[in-house]
Design a protein around this motif. Structure first.
Motif: not given
Length: 176
Positions: A124-136
């Motif tokens: 589940k953690l792997r599924e949730w993980y989003k690399p560099l989920d920046l706002l900009g």
């Protein structure tokens, strides 16, 4: 003027711990608005696009700023669900804003969760993980994993700069 500090990152990146330390460092008159508390505890809501917690978080931040608090908003705040709301808060905030993204690799996230009392599987953690989920947003700072908590807190507080206590009741007996 009030300060708005946004601390984002994946699960296990240290957001909540850092936010608590930054709140202590900023002093009285600083509200710590945690996404997990509002979403999971108060509303008992899953993290979904268009969830009720998104407006609840926005209005909580606005309320705290409106009554004279500095505000730390912390959470995963997944960009596709929360990005518009956080960018709106940053754009409308009348005082200084600071946006930090804690960049922790998936392997470190998994390691940190091993010691937690949570019922979240590694899958589940792997599924949730989003690399560099920046706002900009302008001035957004990415902080890579590595510094210890004291160094990380000092770094963030240095970026925020000197903070004056705000609010209506600070220094009175009710806050001692």
């Amino acid at each position: 003027m009030s300060q708005l500090v946004v601390i984002r990152g994946n699960s296990g990146s240290g957001k909540s711990t850092l936010a608590a330390e930054v709140q202590r460092g900023m002093g009285r008159g600083t509200a710590n608005v945690g996404q997990d508390h509002l979403r999971r505890v108060i509303l008992r809501e899953h993290d979904v696009a268009g969830g009720d917690n998104i407006a609840f978080i926005r209005e909580t931040v606005r309320y705290c700023v409106g009554i004279g608090y500095h505000v730390i908003l912390e959470g995963i705040l997944y960009e596709p669900h929360y990005g518009e709301m956080v960018r709106q808060l940053v754009a409308e905030h009348p005082g200084p804003t600071h946006v930090f993204y804690l960049d922790v690799p998936l392997e470190e996230t998994l390691r940190r969760h091993e010691g937690r009392n949570m019922s979240v599987s590694p899958d589940k953690l792997r599924e949730w993980y989003k690399p560099l989920d920046l706002l900009g947003v302008p001035g957004e700072i990415t902080i890579e994993a590595g510094p210890d908590l004291a160094d990380l807190t000092a770094y963030v507080l240095e970026r925020i700069g000197p903070v004056q206590p705000l609010g209506r009741h600070f220094g009175t007996a009710q806050f001692l």
